[in-house]
Design an enzyme around this catalytic site. Structure first.
Site, PDB file in Angstrom:
ATOM      1  N   GLU A  61      -4.156   0.423  -8.443  1.00 46.04           N
ATOM      2  CA  GLU A  61      -3.027   1.331  -8.630  1.00 46.04           C
ATOM      3  C   GLU A  61      -1.855   0.524  -9.180  1.00 46.04           C
ATOM      4  OE1 GLU A  61      -2.472   5.207  -5.849  1.00 46.04           O
ATOM      5  OE2 GLU A  61      -2.442   3.323  -4.777  1.00 46.04           O
ATOM      6  N   ASN A  85      -3.023   6.622  -0.858  1.00 50.43           N
ATOM      7  CA  ASN A  85      -2.689   6.661   0.560  1.00 50.43           C
ATOM      8  C   ASN A  85      -1.839   7.868   0.933  1.00 50.43           C
ATOM      9  OD1 ASN A  85      -4.166   4.443   1.285  1.00 50.43           O
ATOM     10  ND2 ASN A  85      -2.477   2.995   1.063  1.00 50.43           N
ATOM     11  N   HIS A 112      -1.334  -2.439  -6.587  1.00 49.11           N
ATOM     12  CA  HIS A 112      -1.997  -2.148  -5.319  1.00 49.11           C
ATOM     13  C   HIS A 112      -3.498  -2.336  -5.450  1.00 49.11           C
ATOM     14  CE1 HIS A 112      -3.156   1.041  -2.085  1.00 49.11           C
ATOM     15  NE2 HIS A 112      -3.286  -0.188  -1.635  1.00 49.11           N
ATOM     16  N   SER A 115       0.814  -1.212   0.000  1.00 50.12           N
ATOM     17  CA  SER A 115       0.000   0.000   0.000  1.00 50.12           C
ATOM     18  C   SER A 115       0.849   1.263   0.000  1.00 50.12           C
ATOM     19  CB  SER A 115      -0.908   0.025   1.237  1.00 50.12           C
ATOM     20  OG  SER A 115      -1.735  -1.105   1.278  1.00 50.12           O
TER      21      SER A 115
END
Length: 700
Positions: free
Chosen positions: A441, A479, A429, A408
């Site tokens: 991602e 994130n 991801h 992540s």
């Protein structure tokens, strides 16, 4: 070649449409249909068949014309011409008849379709409603309740179901053209007249009392604050209560209201943003794609199991590796449970489940991964462990195998350095639950090969994900932006807001969940464990995590322990506020010398959303995202950002960058420049009077 051709086959007139790739209702197509129907009234034909070349029937409007001056004939004029034909018109449907395409079919007097065809009115997904009679004709054929469900959900339905709903008259199993001619011949032989849907009336007394009000309330829960679904209900209600022409007028008025709304502009932006995100800047269209016929997954936990399901669902065999056989069996049991949930929802059948499970084989031996084409590591976030795994993969996997990490936020280059083939390493991801969430991602390392990137982007489509290419930094796009958003939620909480207020503000605005509730769902212990490995400087401002740490130390881990910021019913997971948490918040505020105050809903909204936007601008400056719309795709598909607001960067453009800049400067003066220094790109765009969209155009 003309987009519309007409020929007489015996006494059947055949109107062929050919506007690749999806026969969109462009001006040329509309003009051609209108002219062909008009001309056919004067020839020897006794019935007309409307059929399309290529892979599909009319798949909808030409969205690119929405922002251009209208050109006659309008779709409504074409539909009137079809419906007023003195000779029966039969729509012959294959592929998908969607939106305006299905409205054309509904205007025809009869409809036949290949068994594989689907029909639907998906306009709601663009913040619109059917504007050419779809809301008036559908309830006349399918019934009011079925029409409401179909049009407000916007999902296409298969031909067999459409026939059961009386939206299609005849299903053809093999050759559509021959089947349509045969169906037309039957109608001629029966002397069947033109059958106009507009002539059907709906008895208002047949509608259960309160049906429309109840449906509006259901929609407010399903799509809070969204205009188009509510307007659709009003249109269908008009189909019951008003004469047909007045119902059409009502539909047109509400269509225009939707079309001119910021919500539709945002949803149309997302439509194009999703497609744009698949294109990698600087990557040749001729870049070769590696064949991916088998997958290895390291880690059979919740994430690894969910990832495995994506590939099994696409018919790709998976080797699921875990530390021991017990862990493998636990992973397979979770996968089995997830498939059972899908079966209960009617999404798959028992044979489909069995087939998918047969494609997922468990193993504890890395040598079983020797021949796989792609390996995805999905263990917990420990970079040392990940590097050990990649070192092993380097030894066992054949040359050319793509080595991917599901991390992540860890450094892709650091993980790739554990191998002798960093060009084969990439980040994939997935978002939890991986078998449900659409976002992927694709994280490019500094040495990731072009064909690896191209293969990953193509593979996302194979497993029905929406890919976004991200650069390599802590947290990538999603994130990295989440950190300031979560920071401001925690600061608002300790400074005076309640958990309920923060969550209510964000959910009422359109977020799928509020940030405090999201913390409980994810588990407060996850962040707590991550912070244990960081230095005090790396942890950041203790005011942004002290409340969460205090809750964890009390055993309140979130939903999984029955208590976090909220208390949770063990059966339903319904949450309730807890005075004990408020006492903890106030104690932490006192410990840090904070005098709590009333915080307005507007301040909460602006602090959370503007922090996202400011970090998004920095991500663009750093080249982590290719374009602002990619950031929007990440947040809409991965983080519950309301689609009808278009993602954080589109939202910024829609409310004005000057307003955002001024507000951030105010927050800087109030709360300090550490958290609230305007991003240089934001400053530049405000100075130049430009938007993020303008900036993206300048980069092309």
């Amino acid at each position: 070649m003309s987009t519309v051709n007409y020929e007489l086959i015996g006494d059947i007139g055949v109107i062929r449409l050919n506007n690749p790739p999806v026969n969109a209702l462009s001006h040329g197509l509309r003009e051609g249909i209108w002219g062909a129907i008009k001309s056919a009234q004067e020839d020897a034909s006794q019935a007309l068949v409307l059929i399309c070349e290529g892979r599909t029937f009319i798949a909808g409007a030409d969205i690119t014309e929405f922002s251009k001056p209208p050109q006659a004939p309008a779709l409504s004029e074409v539909i009137t011409e079809i419906e007023n034909s003195l000779k029966p018109v039969i729509a012959a449907i294959h592929g998908t008849a969607l939106g305006g395409g299905f409205e054309v079919a509904l205007a025809c007097h009869y409809r036949c379709a290949l068994a594989s065809a689907k029909v639907g009115l998906p306009e709601v997904k663009l913040g619109l409603l059917p504007g050419a009679g779809g809301t008036q004709r559908t309830p006349r054929l399918a019934g009011v309740a079925a029409a409401l469900e179909m049009i407000t959900k916007g999902a296409p339905i298969p031909a067999a179901k459409a026939k059961s709903m009386k939206l299609i008259d005849h299903v053809v199993d093999d050759d559509l053209f021959e089947g349509a001619l045969a169906f037309a011949r039957e109608l001629i032989d029966q002397k069947a007249p033109p059958r106009r849907v507009r002539d059907i009336t709906i008895d208002p007394a047949s509608i259960p009392e309160g049906l429309f009000d109840d449906f509006r309330q259901r929609l407010e829960k399903r799509a809070p604050g969204q205009l188009a679904p509510q307007n659709i209900v009003s249109c269908v209600e008009a189909a019951v209560k008003l004469p047909f022409d007045k119902g059409l007028a009502k539909e047109l008025d509400l269509f225009i209201e939707c079309l001119l709304s910021s919500q539709s502009a945002a949803l149309r932006h997302m439509f194009f943003a999703e497609r744009r995100a698949t294109k990698v800047q600087g990557l040749s269209k001729d870049t070769p794609i590696r064949e991916i016929n088998s997958i290895g997954i390291i880690g059979g936990g919740t994430m690894g199991g969910g990832i495995a399901m994506n590939f099994a669902n696409a018919g790709i065999p998976v080797k699921l590796l875990d530390i021991d056989q017990a862990a493998v069996e636990r992973g397979r049991a979770v996968i089995d449970k997830n498939y059972n949930i899908s079966m209960k929802k009617g999404k798959i059948t028992e044979p489909q489940k069995a087939h998918c499970l047969s494609l997922i084989q468990g193993t504890t031996d890395y040598s079983d991964l020797v021949e796989v084409d792609l390996v995805i590591e999905a263990v917990f976030e420990n970079v040392t462990l990940k590097k050990e795994i990649f070192s092993k993969l380097d030894q066992y996997c054949k040359p050319g195998t793509i080595l991917a990490t599901n991390t992540s936020y860890q450094d892709i280059d650091q993980i790739a350095a554990a191998t002798n083939r960093p060009e084969d390493v990439i980040g994939l991801h997935f978002f939890s639950p991986a078998n449900v969430m659409k976002l992927l991602e694709v994280v490019r390392g500094s040495k990731s090969a072009d064909d690896v990137i191209a293969t990953a982007m193509r593979l996302a489509k194979t497993i029905k994900k929406v890919p976004v290419l991200a650069g390599n930094c802590y947290g990538f796009i999603g994130n990295r932006m989440l950190r300031p958003y979560a920071r401001e939620a925690q600061l608002c909480l300790i400074e005076g807001a309640t958990a309920e207020q923060i969550d209510t503000v964000m959910q009422s605005w359109g977020m799928a969940m509020g940030p405090i509730a999201v913390g409980d769902l994810a588990g407060l212990d996850i962040g707590h464990k991550a912070r244990e490995g960081l230095s005090e400087a790396e942890k950041g401002d203790p005011k942004t995590y002290c409340i969460a740490d205090a809750l964890v130390e009390m055993g309140r881990l979130g939903q999984k322990s029955g208590a976090g910021y909220y208390r949770y019913d063990p059966e339903t997971r319904a949450r309730t506020s807890d005075p004990e948490v408020q006492a903890i918040i106030e104690a932490q505020a006192k410990a840090y010398g904070i005098e709590r105050r009333d915080i307005s809903d507007k301040e909460i909204l602006n602090r959370l959303t503007f922090s996202l936007i400011n970090e998004g601008a920095r991500i663009l400056e750093d080249g982590i995202a290719q374009r602002p719309s990619d950031i929007d795709v990440v947040y809409v598909y991965g983080y519950g950002f309301p689609p009808h607001r278009g993602g954080p960067m589109f939202y910024a453009d829609s409310i004005g960058l000057k307003k955002i800049y001024d507000t951030i400067c105010t927050f800087r003066d109030l709360y300090g420049e550490a958290n609230w220094t305007p991003a240089p790109l934001l400053v530049q765009l405000v100075k130049e009077g430009k938007t993020f969209t303008d900036w993206a155009d300048d980069q092309r």
